[in-house]
Design an enzyme around this catalytic site. Structure first.
Site, PDB file in Angstrom:
ATOM      1  N   SER A 127       0.828  -1.201   0.000  1.00  0.00           N
ATOM      2  CA  SER A 127       0.000   0.000   0.000  1.00  0.00           C
ATOM      3  C   SER A 127       0.855   1.240   0.000  1.00  0.00           C
ATOM      4  O   SER A 127       0.370   2.326  -0.295  1.00  0.00           O
ATOM      5  CB  SER A 127      -0.837   0.063   1.274  1.00  0.00           C
ATOM      6  OG  SER A 127      -1.477  -1.128   1.517  1.00  0.00           O
ATOM      7  N   HIS A 148      -1.076  -2.673  -7.141  1.00  0.00           N
ATOM      8  CA  HIS A 148      -1.814  -2.396  -5.904  1.00  0.00           C
ATOM      9  C   HIS A 148      -3.317  -2.463  -6.133  1.00  0.00           C
ATOM     10  O   HIS A 148      -3.875  -1.645  -6.869  1.00  0.00           O
ATOM     11  CB  HIS A 148      -1.394  -1.001  -5.389  1.00  0.00           C
ATOM     12  CG  HIS A 148      -2.023  -0.637  -4.090  1.00  0.00           C
ATOM     13  ND1 HIS A 148      -2.374   0.647  -3.761  1.00  0.00           N
ATOM     14  CD2 HIS A 148      -2.381  -1.400  -3.030  1.00  0.00           C
ATOM     15  CE1 HIS A 148      -2.905   0.660  -2.561  1.00  0.00           C
ATOM     16  NE2 HIS A 148      -2.931  -0.568  -2.099  1.00  0.00           N
ATOM     17  N   GLU A 160      -3.477   0.186  -9.096  1.00  0.00           N
ATOM     18  CA  GLU A 160      -2.391   1.165  -9.290  1.00  0.00           C
ATOM     19  C   GLU A 160      -1.141   0.392  -9.685  1.00  0.00           C
ATOM     20  O   GLU A 160      -0.769  -0.569  -8.996  1.00  0.00           O
ATOM     21  CB  GLU A 160      -2.065   1.871  -7.964  1.00  0.00           C
ATOM     22  CG  GLU A 160      -2.923   3.041  -7.628  1.00  0.00           C
ATOM     23  CD  GLU A 160      -2.519   3.665  -6.273  1.00  0.00           C
ATOM     24  OE1 GLU A 160      -2.587   4.888  -6.171  1.00  0.00           O
ATOM     25  OE2 GLU A 160      -2.167   2.941  -5.323  1.00  0.00           O
ATOM     26  N   ASN A 198      -3.599   5.976  -1.556  1.00  0.00           N
ATOM     27  CA  ASN A 198      -3.419   6.018  -0.105  1.00  0.00           C
ATOM     28  C   ASN A 198      -2.838   7.341   0.376  1.00  0.00           C
ATOM     29  O   ASN A 198      -3.076   7.745   1.511  1.00  0.00           O
ATOM     30  CB  ASN A 198      -2.551   4.847   0.364  1.00  0.00           C
ATOM     31  CG  ASN A 198      -3.371   3.579   0.485  1.00  0.00           C
ATOM     32  OD1 ASN A 198      -4.577   3.627   0.731  1.00  0.00           O
ATOM     33  ND2 ASN A 198      -2.739   2.445   0.301  1.00  0.00           N
TER      34      ASN A 198
HETATM   35  N1  3HC Z   1     -15.886  -9.650  -1.157  1.00  0.00           N
HETATM   36  C1  3HC Z   1     -16.564  -9.897  -2.295  1.00  0.00           C
HETATM   37  N2  3HC Z   1     -17.665  -9.198  -2.668  1.00  0.00           N
HETATM   38  C2  3HC Z   1     -18.098  -8.250  -1.825  1.00  0.00           C
HETATM   39  C3  3HC Z   1     -17.452  -7.954  -0.613  1.00  0.00           C
HETATM   40  C4  3HC Z   1     -16.299  -8.711  -0.283  1.00  0.00           C
HETATM   41  N3  3HC Z   1     -15.604  -8.489   0.831  1.00  0.00           N
HETATM   42  N4  3HC Z   1     -18.094  -6.940  -0.004  1.00  0.00           N
HETATM   43  C5  3HC Z   1     -19.133  -6.623  -0.807  1.00  0.00           C
HETATM   44  N5  3HC Z   1     -19.131  -7.400  -1.901  1.00  0.00           N
HETATM   45  C6  3HC Z   1     -20.053  -7.324  -3.023  1.00  0.00           C
HETATM   46  C7  3HC Z   1     -21.409  -7.822  -2.631  1.00  0.00           C
HETATM   47  O1  3HC Z   1     -21.565  -9.210  -2.891  1.00  0.00           O
HETATM   48  C8  3HC Z   1     -22.306  -6.991  -3.514  1.00  0.00           C
HETATM   49  O2  3HC Z   1     -22.368  -7.527  -4.825  1.00  0.00           O
HETATM   50  P1  3HC Z   1     -23.799  -7.762  -5.530  1.00  0.00           P
HETATM   51  O3  3HC Z   1     -24.442  -6.410  -5.556  1.00  0.00           O
HETATM   52  O4  3HC Z   1     -23.478  -8.322  -6.864  1.00  0.00           O
HETATM   53  O5  3HC Z   1     -24.486  -8.718  -4.618  1.00  0.00           O
HETATM   54  C9  3HC Z   1     -21.586  -5.656  -3.664  1.00  0.00           C
HETATM   55  O6  3HC Z   1     -20.229  -5.937  -3.358  1.00  0.00           O
HETATM   56  C10 3HC Z   1     -22.130  -4.632  -2.716  1.00  0.00           C
HETATM   57  O7  3HC Z   1     -22.064  -5.168  -1.399  1.00  0.00           O
HETATM   58  P2  3HC Z   1     -23.165  -4.958  -0.259  1.00  0.00           P
HETATM   59  O8  3HC Z   1     -24.520  -4.750  -0.879  1.00  0.00           O
HETATM   60  O9  3HC Z   1     -22.983  -6.020   0.777  1.00  0.00           O
HETATM   61  O10 3HC Z   1     -22.688  -3.676   0.500  1.00  0.00           O
HETATM   62  P3  3HC Z   1     -22.496  -2.217  -0.001  1.00  0.00           P
HETATM   63  O11 3HC Z   1     -23.345  -1.865  -1.146  1.00  0.00           O
HETATM   64  O12 3HC Z   1     -22.590  -1.462   1.263  1.00  0.00           O
HETATM   65  O13 3HC Z   1     -20.991  -2.205  -0.523  1.00  0.00           O
HETATM   66  C11 3HC Z   1     -18.649  -2.064  -0.304  1.00  0.00           C
HETATM   67  C12 3HC Z   1     -19.928  -2.653   0.280  1.00  0.00           C
HETATM   68  C13 3HC Z   1     -18.383  -2.676  -1.655  1.00  0.00           C
HETATM   69  C14 3HC Z   1     -17.522  -2.453   0.673  1.00  0.00           C
HETATM   70  C15 3HC Z   1     -18.819  -0.499  -0.438  1.00  0.00           C
HETATM   71  O14 3HC Z   1     -19.260   0.018   0.777  1.00  0.00           O
HETATM   72  C16 3HC Z   1     -17.543   0.188  -0.837  1.00  0.00           C
HETATM   73  O15 3HC Z   1     -17.126   0.184  -1.979  1.00  0.00           O
HETATM   74  N6  3HC Z   1     -16.859   0.850   0.158  1.00  0.00           N
HETATM   75  C17 3HC Z   1     -15.635   1.583  -0.077  1.00  0.00           C
HETATM   76  C18 3HC Z   1     -14.480   0.617  -0.075  1.00  0.00           C
HETATM   77  C19 3HC Z   1     -13.155   1.322  -0.319  1.00  0.00           C
HETATM   78  O16 3HC Z   1     -13.040   2.538  -0.358  1.00  0.00           O
HETATM   79  N7  3HC Z   1     -12.111   0.508  -0.460  1.00  0.00           N
HETATM   80  C20 3HC Z   1     -10.771   1.000  -0.679  1.00  0.00           C
HETATM   81  C21 3HC Z   1     -10.005   0.874   0.581  1.00  0.00           C
HETATM   82  S1  3HC Z   1      -8.345   1.419   0.380  1.00  0.00           S
HETATM   83  C22 3HC Z   1      -7.515   0.064  -0.076  1.00  0.00           C
HETATM   84  O17 3HC Z   1      -8.038  -1.028  -0.210  1.00  0.00           O
HETATM   85  C23 3HC Z   1      -6.069   0.229  -0.308  1.00  0.00           C
HETATM   86  C24 3HC Z   1      -5.248  -0.474   0.709  1.00  0.00           C
HETATM   87  O18 3HC Z   1      -3.912  -0.364   0.306  1.00  0.00           O
HETATM   88  C25 3HC Z   1      -5.366   0.085   2.119  1.00  0.00           C
END
Ligand code: 3HC
Length: 291
Positions: A127, A148, A160, A198
């Site tokens: 990250s 990434h 990325e 990040n």
């Molecule tokens: N694994 C697989 N699929 C998942 C999942 C997981 N952990 N979490 C959610 N999903 C899928 C669900 O199955 C659903 O798909 P569908 O509509 O086809 O059934 C879809 O994603 C939406 O999920 P939910 O309806 O359960 O929940 P939400 O609509 O609230 O979405 C979320 C959940 C996708 C996590 C959304 O809230 C989101 O995108 N949040 C922001 C996440 C973000 O910003 N991530 C970046 C973090 S930074 C990073 O990763 C970098 C690192 O270096 C730190």
């Protein structure tokens, strides 16, 4: 005429580490048709990683995004084990071990020794740790780059790609075509701690933690503010729980180490929560509690 990159299409992938990110990376690679070897540190970690990956596929089946025959095919393309020598025939290895420099350097020394293909690409899902530093632990720095992914990997479309000063143009071109073949959208970032996303996201998460620590508002109200007021899919404290508070802390430390800017310094509350094992969703408790 542009020259085709050496090494050909990537069909054999290795993933080191099957935590939140490693499991997601193995899943998307296998779903795109690649054969994937996953290596973890112990039999227990293999069992947990396999469970995590299977649960994600089950979720896709339950929501109708994948049928059960396709799920079985995906699982048949993935093998799990604890011996890094299983990477011998891999064309691409993606490292996804915890965000600690010494662990990454040790992982890259071992991957470099294990992979036989002289054209193989050695990638890190780091990250925030400089790719140049990781590449220097190998005998093939021109074939090392950052690839990434974002959590949850099967859902978020971004990758990325990070070249160090030594990454060859062929390596970048092959990695780009592989990531695009996974259906991901690619952005290119310079080899600076935090890369693009990040470096922007983590100070925002840290600001929310400082705001909670100072008593400006409750966790729920901070999160609702950003969801209902700015249309973010989740608020910053819930997002920090999703990313993992240990990972958030490691990224903050990398950013602060590189730039020495106060807004990258981890707040005391974050450090104490990590000390207490409150790592967010993966440990069952962070700013919120989880089943
Ligand atoms: N694994 C697989 N699929 C998942 C999942 C997981 N952990 N979490 C959610 N999903 C899928 C669900 O199955 C659903 O798909 P569908 O509509 O086809 O059934 C879809 O994603 C939406 O999920 P939910 O309806 O359960 O929940 P939400 O609509 O609230 O979405 C979320 C959940 C996708 C996590 C959304 O809230 C989101 O995108 N949040 C922001 C996440 C973000 O910003 N991530 C970046 C973090 S930074 C990073 O990763 C970098 C690192 O270096 C730190």
């Amino acid at each position: 005429m542009t020259r085709a990159p050496a090494g050909g299409a990537i069909e054999r992938v290795g993933v080191l580490g099957c935590g939140l990110m490693g499991a997601g990376i193995a899943e998307v690679c296998a779903r795109s048709g690649a054969g994937v070897v996953v290596v973890e540190a112990s039999d227990g970690a293999v069992a947990t990683g396999r469970k995590r990956l299977t649960a994600s596929l089950e979720r896709a089946v339950a929501s109708g995004r994948l049928d059960s025959a396709a799920r079985d095919e995906v699982l048949a393309r993935i093998s799990f084990g604890t011996g890094i020598e299983a990477f011998a025939d891999r064309q691409l290895v993606i490292e996804a071990v915890p965000e600690v420099l010494e662990l990454k350097l040790d992982a890259f020394r071992r991957i470099d020794a294990a992979v036989a293909d002289p054209e193989a690409i050695l990638a890190s899902n780091t990250s925030s740790i400089p790719i140049g530093r990781i590449a220097a632990a190998t005998g093939r720095p021109g074939q090392v780059l950052g690839v990434h992914f974002f959590n949850p990997v099967p859902v978020l479309p971004l990758v990325e790609l990070v070249s160090s000063l030594q990454t060859s143009p062929d390596t970048l071109a092959r990695a780009r075509s592989f990531a695009e073949g996974l259906g991901k959208q690619v952005i290119l970032a310079q080899d600076r701690a935090g890369f693009v996303v990040n470096a922007l996201l983590v100070p925002y998460l840290l600001s929310a933690i400082r705001m909670l620590e100072a008593g400006h508002a409750s966790a729920e109200d901070i999160d609702t503010g950003m969801v209902a007021g700015c249309a973010h899919p989740m608020g910053p404290l819930r997002l920090a729980d999703l990313v993992g508070l240990d990972t958030t802390l490691h990224v903050a430390n990398s950013l602060y180490g590189e730039f020495k800017e106060p807004h990258y310094a981890p707040p005391a509350l974050l450090m104490r929560m990590v000390d207490a094992g409150r790592l967010g969703r993966k440990s069952g408790a962070g700013f919120y509690t989880y089943d």
